[in-house]
Structures are given as structure tokens and as C-alpha cells.
Design a protein around this motif. Structure first.
Motif, PDB file in Angstrom:
ATOM      1  N   LEU A 120       6.512  -5.162  84.061  1.00  0.00           N
ATOM      2  CA  LEU A 120       7.334  -6.295  83.622  1.00  0.00           C
ATOM      3  C   LEU A 120       6.471  -7.509  83.311  1.00  0.00           C
ATOM      4  N   PHE A 121       5.406  -7.698  84.064  1.00  0.00           N
ATOM      5  CA  PHE A 121       4.472  -8.799  83.785  1.00  0.00           C
ATOM      6  C   PHE A 121       3.920  -8.655  82.371  1.00  0.00           C
ATOM      7  N   GLY A 122       3.397  -7.486  82.053  1.00  0.00           N
ATOM      8  CA  GLY A 122       2.841  -7.272  80.726  1.00  0.00           C
ATOM      9  C   GLY A 122       3.900  -7.287  79.636  1.00  0.00           C
ATOM     10  N   TYR A 123       5.075  -6.737  79.932  1.00  0.00           N
ATOM     11  CA  TYR A 123       6.131  -6.668  78.917  1.00  0.00           C
ATOM     12  C   TYR A 123       6.606  -8.058  78.516  1.00  0.00           C
ATOM     13  N   HIS A 124       6.836  -8.926  79.488  1.00  0.00           N
ATOM     14  CA  HIS A 124       7.300 -10.280  79.168  1.00  0.00           C
ATOM     15  C   HIS A 124       6.217 -11.093  78.466  1.00  0.00           C
ATOM     16  N   LEU A 125       4.953 -10.762  78.711  1.00  0.00           N
ATOM     17  CA  LEU A 125       3.889 -11.438  77.972  1.00  0.00           C
ATOM     18  C   LEU A 125       3.875 -11.024  76.501  1.00  0.00           C
ATOM     19  N   PHE A 240      -1.367  -1.215  84.577  1.00  0.00           N
ATOM     20  CA  PHE A 240       0.049  -1.210  84.233  1.00  0.00           C
ATOM     21  C   PHE A 240       0.484  -2.512  83.558  1.00  0.00           C
ATOM     22  N   ILE A 241      -0.233  -3.597  83.777  1.00  0.00           N
ATOM     23  CA  ILE A 241       0.024  -4.802  82.989  1.00  0.00           C
ATOM     24  C   ILE A 241      -0.264  -4.528  81.520  1.00  0.00           C
ATOM     25  N   GLY A 393      -9.442   0.441  77.214  1.00  0.00           N
ATOM     26  CA  GLY A 393     -10.555  -0.268  77.849  1.00  0.00           C
ATOM     27  C   GLY A 393     -10.347  -0.457  79.340  1.00  0.00           C
ATOM     28  N   THR A 394      -9.118  -0.749  79.738  1.00  0.00           N
ATOM     29  CA  THR A 394      -8.822  -0.909  81.164  1.00  0.00           C
ATOM     30  C   THR A 394      -9.001   0.401  81.917  1.00  0.00           C
ATOM     31  N   ALA A 395      -8.554   1.511  81.326  1.00  0.00           N
ATOM     32  CA  ALA A 395      -8.707   2.819  81.967  1.00  0.00           C
ATOM     33  C   ALA A 395     -10.174   3.185  82.118  1.00  0.00           C
TER      34      ALA A 395
END
Length: 420
Positions: A120-125, A240-241, A393-395
Motif C-alpha cells: 500500500l505504501f508503494g501503491y499510493h506513491l 514490496f514497496i 534492482g531491489t531483488a
């Protein structure tokens, strides 16, 4: 040791009684058979019967004695074993029991529930990236589209300052459930907004929600993760962000065919918010927080759910010991600027500052508009590819973090951003 001693004593007593029983049996055979073997030693039959009855009584008493001795030492041995296993006996002689089975609990489902907050943090961003142009036209704010991003970030600032305090007061799972309220209401207001004021209020509430999530998601994951996989799960929050940002960019693909799709994009965020609240209702509280609050029995239940019942005693003891050892008072906000902490705070703040100054927020909010201005027709799809590269990149960084080290990855990543 005492259990073994009593067992040996019991076996010795049994052997002694068995030899006595055999001797008596042999004597019985000699007494009863020999008179009938020769005539000169003839004895009246009624005497033989009396002797047999007397001998039978002796044999019965001997057999009862054997059984009594065995029962006595068996009970004593079981008593000593029970004392050793429960800690009631001598500490030097009691051998701790070792469980042969693996832990029957698992933390992964509860980590997945907590990661809904990171999504949800990433989605709302990222949700405004593709929808910005369309909602600006509907709400008449084409000349002030930056205001929405500022409202979200303002709310996130407030939420990040209050998230830790709420988690310490109400517990981790209850704070997640409280956090779901502004997340769901904010998404609903944005999806149904008919004016810019409603949209700003919705984004402000969503910002408060993601600010709280940014504080409690990594906290909860670190406190429920086993030591052997805590490092791997520590990077799950950031991953997950990025997945949430990618999901928001992909959700904008139907916008070209349906300009009102932006309302659905915002409304979809209500679903994971509700799932977060429901999932945390079934998730165990952080055992560390429960022990700190003196709720040891509840901590034992949580540990049993997370790691299995064979880990309960060990982990409760460790958490109690660590809590008693933490006699140093907690640092306040002003203590961060003291000479004791300023080096660590400066390094951490500089890393976050340089990350933001690298322009990632501009990419998250306005990449679709940038691609459109550059003449790329599939502007939303191009933004989705940017989000996919962010996840990739995060993975990669998460998999190499323990092998290459944090500093090496930071130098490589910052060097790559300077080059491009």
C-alpha cells in the motif's frame, strides 16, 4: 543420573528375588519328588500335601515381594525422570531435553500480511503517476497537479512520526488495524472525489496511513522473524514497496481507453487495506512487545504459533533476559543531535537525502508525463517498465547484500546513478 541409579538398583533387586524364587522352586521339587523315588523314605501323603501348601504360600509371598520391589523402584525412577524434565531436581544432574523435531510454526504467512502495508505504501506513491492527467481534468486542477503529491507526503511525515509511538502503546498488530482506517478511508475519498478539497483530504489520510506503515512494517517483521532468516526478511519491506509502485503503474494501462479508470485505480486500494485489518486480527502479536508489557502467557502463545511449542521456554527466557539487561534509558529526539549519536545520525540522514536528491520521487510521480512529453505513445507502459526495473534492482540488491556488503552496493548504485 538418579534415574539410572534407581533403575540399576531395581534390576539388582529383581535378580536377587528371582534367584531366591528359583532356589525355593528347586527345594520344592526336591522335597516333593524324592519321597516318591524310594520306598525307604516313604512319607504319608497328607504330609506331602501340607508341605506343598506351605511351600506354595512361600512361593506366593516371594512373587509378591518381587512385584512390590519392582513397582517401588519403577515409581521412584519415573518420579526422578519427571523432576529432571521439569527442572524440579538437582540442576547438575538434570539433563535438558532436546527436541528431535523441527519447529512446527511458520512466520511467512504473517510476514505476508504485514507486507500488505508495504504494498500500500508503494501503491499510493505510484498511483498518481498515470492517473494525474485524467483526474486533473475531471477535478479542474490541471494547473496545480503538484498539490496532490505534497498532500500525500505531508500526511506521510505525520504518520511516520506517530507510527512508533502507537506501536509501543497499542502493540504491533493493533496498530496495523488502526493504520488500515486512514488507508481505506483515504482511498475511498480519492476514488469518489468530486472536488479538489476532497481529493486533498483523501491523499492526506492515505499519507498518514503509509507513514505509519513505513514505521511498523519493518519493526513487526524484524521482531517475528527467526534469527536464521531475519536478514533475508529484512529487505522484504523495500521489495514490496517497489512491487506496490509497479502494481500502481500497471493499473494505469487501461486509462487510454477509459479516462474515468483513475477512480477505479484509487478505489482498488481499499481491498488490501481491509485485508490488512482482517489479517492482523489472526496474526500473533510481537513476542518481544508482549514480554516488555509483562504479558508472558500471551507471549508464549505467540511463540507457539510462530515457531512451535518446543521453542516456547527458550525464547521466553531469552526475551526476558534481554529485557532485564536493557537498563539503559531510551534516547529522545534531542539526544540524536548529541555528540554520542551525531555521526551515526549524519551518515543515515545523508544516505536518505542523497537517495531522494537522485530524483527517484520525480520518476515515481511524473515518469508518465515525462515520457508523454518526449513523444512516447505508450507512456504508461514505459512507466511500468521503469517500475519493473526498480523491482528487479531491489531483488538483486537483496540477494547480494550479505555477500558483497552494504557499502559496496551503495557505491555501485550511487555510481550508476551519477553515470546516467
Amino acid at each position: 543420573m538418579q534415574s539410572s541409579t534407581y533403575t540399576v538398583k531395581a534390576n539388582a533387586a529383581f535378580a536377587f528375588q528371582r534367584r531366591t524364587f528359583s532356589n525355593l522352586l528347586n527345594r520344592s521339587a526336591t522335597t516333593t519328588v524324592t519321597p516318591f523315588a524310594t520306598a525307604s523314605s516313604f512319607t504319608p501323603l497328607h504330609l506331602h500335601c501340607s508341605a506343598s501348601k506351605a511351600m506354595g504360600a512361600k512361593l506366593a509371598r516371594a512373587e509378591n515381594g518381587i512385584q512390590t520391589v519392582m513397582n517401588l523402584f519403577s515409581v521412584k525412577a519415573r518420579s526422578v525422570r519427571a523432576q529432571a524434565s521439569s527442572g524440579g531436581g538437582d540442576e547438575e544432574e538434570a539433563v535438558p531435553l532436546r527436541s528431535e523435531s523441527n519447529s512446527s510454526g511458520t512466520v511467512l504467512p504473517f510476514v505476508a500480511v504485514a507486507c500488505l502495508g508495504a504494498i500500500l505504501f508503494g501503491y499510493h506513491l505510484g498511483v498518481v503517476n498515470g492517473a494525474l492527467e485524467y483526474l486533473a481534468k475531471d477535478l479542474g486542477i490541471a494547473d496545480n497537479t503538484v498539490l496532490q503529491g505534497n498532500a500525500l507526503l505531508a500526511g506521510a511525515t505525520v504518520g511516520s512520526f506517530t507510527g512508533g509511538t502507537l506501536a509501543d502503546k497499542f502493540g504491533r498488530t493493533r496498530t496495523f488495524q488502526l493504520d488500515a482506517i486512514p488507508l481505506a478511508i483515504g482511498a475511498f475519498l480519492c476514488a469518489t472525489a468530486q472536488s479538489v478539497q476532497t481529493m486533498i483530504v483523501g491523499r492526506l489520510l492515505a499519507g498518514i496511513g503509509i507513514g505509519i506503515s513505513s514505521a511498523i512494517v519493518p519493526l513487526y517483521i524484524s521482531e517475528i522473524s527467526p534469527t536464521e532468516i531475519r536478514g533475508a526478511l529484512g529487505s522484504v519491506n523495500q521489495l514490496f514497496i517497489c512491487i506496490g509502485i509497479l502494481a500502481a503503474l500497471i493499473a494505469g494501462l487501461p486509462l487510454a481507453a477509459n479516462p474515468l479508470w483513475w477512480r477505479t485505480m484509487f478505489g482498488v486500494a481499499v481491498i488490501p487495506s481491509v485485508l490488512l485489518a482482517i489479517g492482523m486480527g489472526f496474526s500473533p502479536e510481537s513476542p518481544r512487545w508482549l514480554v516488555q508489557q509483562g504479558k508472558v502467557s500471551e507471549a508464549e502463545k505467540a511463540i507457539k504459533t510462530l515457531y512451535g511449542k518446543e521453542k516456547v521456554a527458550e525464547l521466553v527466557r531469552d526475551l526476558s533476559t534481554s529485557g532485564q539487561g536493557a537498563s539503559e534509558p531510551e534516547a529522545g529526539w534531542f539526544d540524536l543531535f548529541s555528540s554520542r549519536y551525531w555521526k551515526v545520525v549524519s551518515v543515515g540522514a545523508a544516505l536518505f537525502l542523497f537517495q531522494q536528491l537522485a530524483g527517484i520521487n520525480a520518476v515515481v510521480y511524473y515518469s508518465t508525463s515525462v515520457f508523454r512529453s518526449a513523444g512516447i505513445q505508450s507512456d504508461v507502459a514505459a512507466s511500468a517498465l521503469v517500475g519493473a526495473s526498480n523491482v528487479f534492482g531491489t531483488a538483486v540488491a537483496s540477494s547480494l547484500m550479505d555477500k558483497m556488503g552494504r557499502k559496496s552496493l551503495l557505491l555501485i548504485s550511487f555510481g550508476g546513478m551519477v553515470h546516467y
